[in-house]
Write a protein that holds these residues in place. Structure first.
Motif, short mmCIF file in Angstrom:
data_model
loop_
_atom_site.label_atom_id
_atom_site.label_comp_id
_atom_site.label_asym_id
_atom_site.label_seq_id
_atom_site.Cartn_x
_atom_site.Cartn_y
_atom_site.Cartn_z
N LEU A 337 9.54 0.89 5.04
CA LEU A 337 10.25 0.24 3.94
C LEU A 337 9.46 0.30 2.63
N PRO A 338 8.17 -0.05 2.59
CA PRO A 338 7.43 0.07 1.34
C PRO A 338 7.36 1.49 0.80
N LEU A 339 7.31 2.48 1.69
CA LEU A 339 7.17 3.86 1.24
C LEU A 339 8.40 4.33 0.45
N ILE A 340 9.53 3.65 0.63
CA ILE A 340 10.74 3.99 -0.12
C ILE A 340 10.48 3.93 -1.63
N LEU A 341 9.63 2.99 -2.06
CA LEU A 341 9.44 2.76 -3.49
C LEU A 341 8.71 3.89 -4.20
N ILE A 342 8.05 4.78 -3.45
CA ILE A 342 7.36 5.89 -4.12
C ILE A 342 7.92 7.26 -3.71
N GLU A 343 8.99 7.27 -2.95
CA GLU A 343 9.54 8.55 -2.54
C GLU A 343 10.21 9.24 -3.72
N TYR A 439 -7.36 -6.97 6.44
CA TYR A 439 -7.00 -6.24 5.22
C TYR A 439 -8.22 -5.95 4.36
N SER A 440 -9.13 -6.91 4.28
CA SER A 440 -10.30 -6.75 3.41
C SER A 440 -11.23 -5.64 3.89
N LEU A 441 -11.16 -5.30 5.18
CA LEU A 441 -12.02 -4.25 5.71
C LEU A 441 -11.62 -2.86 5.23
N ALA A 442 -10.39 -2.73 4.77
CA ALA A 442 -9.90 -1.44 4.26
C ALA A 442 -9.20 -1.65 2.93
N ALA A 443 -9.71 -2.57 2.14
CA ALA A 443 -9.02 -2.98 0.92
C ALA A 443 -8.87 -1.86 -0.10
N ALA A 444 -9.87 -0.97 -0.22
CA ALA A 444 -9.83 0.05 -1.28
C ALA A 444 -8.61 0.96 -1.17
N PRO A 445 -8.41 1.67 -0.04
CA PRO A 445 -7.22 2.53 0.04
C PRO A 445 -5.92 1.74 0.04
N LEU A 446 -5.94 0.54 0.62
CA LEU A 446 -4.72 -0.26 0.65
C LEU A 446 -4.33 -0.76 -0.74
N GLU A 447 -5.32 -1.18 -1.53
CA GLU A 447 -5.02 -1.65 -2.88
C GLU A 447 -4.57 -0.50 -3.78
N ARG A 448 -5.12 0.70 -3.57
CA ARG A 448 -4.62 1.86 -4.33
C ARG A 448 -3.17 2.14 -3.97
N MET A 449 -2.87 2.02 -2.68
CA MET A 449 -1.49 2.24 -2.23
C MET A 449 -0.57 1.15 -2.78
N ARG A 450 -1.04 -0.07 -2.76
CA ARG A 450 -0.25 -1.18 -3.28
C ARG A 450 0.07 -0.99 -4.76
N SER A 451 -0.93 -0.57 -5.53
CA SER A 451 -0.72 -0.35 -6.95
C SER A 451 0.33 0.73 -7.19
N ARG A 452 0.24 1.81 -6.41
CA ARG A 452 1.20 2.91 -6.55
C ARG A 452 2.62 2.41 -6.21
N ILE A 453 2.73 1.65 -5.13
CA ILE A 453 4.04 1.17 -4.69
C ILE A 453 4.63 0.18 -5.70
#
Length: 486
Positions: A337-343, A439-453
């Motif tokens: 569902l989140p990936l829809i926003l950047i397709e 979430y905090s253990l992998a925050a860098a790639p997840l926050e980049r993804m969040r920003s993009r989405i």
């Protein structure tokens, strides 16, 4: 015991209760410490916030024929409604009744219906006579092509309706097409089916108990696809350069008439429990692909449908974990569902035939692949984000209970790619994800993804992915390392 069978003293429920090991009754005990309630029937109250199999809302919805067929059609599952609307009365060569419980076929019953070429009145009379003929159970070792297809469609139909079990009636048309004719969410059980459902319930409880004790991280693999495009805008088939086997290979598309073509290139990197390592392995397989695909003028395209008629998938493989509906629905809601926003604008062209919710395939190694996503190879940043999110969900899905896709309007928005409608939903989804301790253990790639989405910055399916991945003729290893460390 981690499960409880909740019922309203229906005859089938009482018979089941006498054959299962798990506790059962008309009311959940106050001191019950289990995890999942299994509903039988819809005559009792639902328990808000309690993880369950066979939600009552889904049962009631499935019992309304028009609503059921509308929802199945949304998921790309064919029913008789379309044929009848066109003034055609379907005639079948075979009919099947398929008993399904939690992503598995328990039994298939077949009734052969020979084609009738007589006058309509004669056909009707003979069809009525044939309707009384008994269904016969098909032994697993004798299951042919149509039995296997009926089984797959039955499992898909049950999942699409938000159910976890049922008795599905399937019809096979003379041309081989499969129609879902009925889905009974509260099936009448004979002695044989009662025993099969009882065994399935106990297996479910045992598997759930084992999964809840799992401490090792899920092992991830992937086989994302890409397409080759000439400078003249023509698709060049991948089998011109690649074989079907190996770390880089070609994948098939089946055309009408069962004709198979091999236009798609597929990456098969070494699996890893670390999404960062898996992303690096992807880049290495892309380098292998560059050595095999000797024509550097060909652009490499990713996404969902970069060229009409060529759907691409970004399948993710999971092992060391249990394939179950709770995990599949978490992946649908918190990843697809989140990936829809950047397709990209053309990505949705693969749905619903491809990209249907909950699409999975069991693998010989004991794991499974999640097949819903489009190819996410647009950049290392997106790939790393998708794989990190998949890993987080697979290891913590019991802490992610929200299911917006249980609502049909959200399902419809997913299939049509309605970003505006889904933006608020995805914002809440990400708030739940970020609330996980892991979430905090992998925050860098997840926050980049969040920003993009959150920015809803769409990928471009006509852009050559070799540029982002620094693959020949755009290669410079240091540049890839620098980008990857962002």
């Amino acid at each position: 015991m981690e499960t409880f069978l909740l019922h309203a003293q229906e005859a089938e429920a009482l018979e089941l209760a006498g054959r299962i090991r798990i506790p059962s009754g008309t009311k959940l005990p106050a001191d019950w410490q289990g995890r999942v309630v299994i509903h039988w029937g819809a005559a009792h109250d639902e328990l808000p916030g309690q993880p369950a199999l066979q939600p009552l809302k889904a049962i009631l919805r499935a019992q309304k024929r028009a609503r059921r067929e509308e929802l199945l059609s949304l998921h790309g599952i064919k029913t008789a409604a379309t044929h009848i609307a066109q003034g055609e009365q379907p005639v079948f060569t075979h009919k099947f009744k398929v008993a399904v419980f939690h992503l598995q076929t328990l039994a298939v019953y077949e009734k052969k219906e020979p084609l009738l070429a007589a006058a309509p009145s004669v056909r009707l009379m003979r069809q009525q006579q044939l309707a009384a003929a008994a269904y016969r159970e098909v032994a697993p070792e004798l299951a042919g092509f149509y039995v296997r297809r009926a089984s797959r469609e039955a499992v898909k139909a049950v999942y699409a309706l938000g159910l976890d079990y049922g008795l599905v009636t399937i019809g096979i048309l003379p041309g081989g097409h499969t129609l879902v004719l009925d889905v009974d969410p509260v099936p009448k059980l004979n002695g044989r089916l009662t025993e099969l459902f009882a065994q399935a319930i106990d297996r479910y409880d045992a598997a759930l108990t084992k999964e809840l004790r799992r401490r090792e991280r899920v092992m991830l693999g992937a086989d994302p696809e890409f397409l080759l495009l000439s400078p003249q805008g023509k698709v060049v088939y991948a089998d011109r350069f690649l074989t079907r086997e190996g770390a880089v290979g070609c994948d098939a598309i089946v055309l009408s008439g069962h004709r198979v073509i091999l236009p798609l290139a597929e990456l098969r990197p070494q699996p890893s429990a670390d999404p960062r390592v898996l992303t690096r392995n992807l880049q290495e397989t892309m380098q292998l692909a560059a050595r095999a695909i000797t024509d550097e003028s060909l652009a490499w395209l990713s996404g969902g449908m970069p060229a009409g008629g060529y759907p691409l998938g970004g399948h993710i493989h999971f092992s060391r974990c249990w394939l179950n509906a709770h995990l599949l629905r978490a992946l649908d809601n918190y990843l697809a569902l989140p990936l829809i926003l950047i397709e990209g604008a053309t990505t949705g062209g693969r749905r619903p035939r491809y990209g249907s919710l909950g699409d999975f395939r069991r693998k010989p190694h004991g794991g499974f692949e999640y097949r819903t996503l489009p190819s996410w190879l647009q950049s290392p940043e997106i790939a790393h984000g998708v794989l990190t999110l998949a890993s987080l969900i697979a290891d913590h899905y019991w802490q992610l209970p929200w299911r917006p896709l249980a609502e049909t309007d959200i399902q419809a928005a997913y299939y049509r790619g309605d970003k505006t409608m889904l933006k608020g939903v995805v914002s809440r989804i990400w708030n739940e994800l970020s609330g996980l301790k892991a979430y905090s253990l992998a925050a860098a790639p997840l926050e980049r993804m969040r920003s993009r989405i959150e920015s809803m910055t769409s990928w471009n399916e006509r852009e050559d992915i070799r540029k982002a991945w620094k693959i020949t003729p755009y290669s410079r290893k240091e540049a890839f390392e620098e980008q990857f460390m962002l």
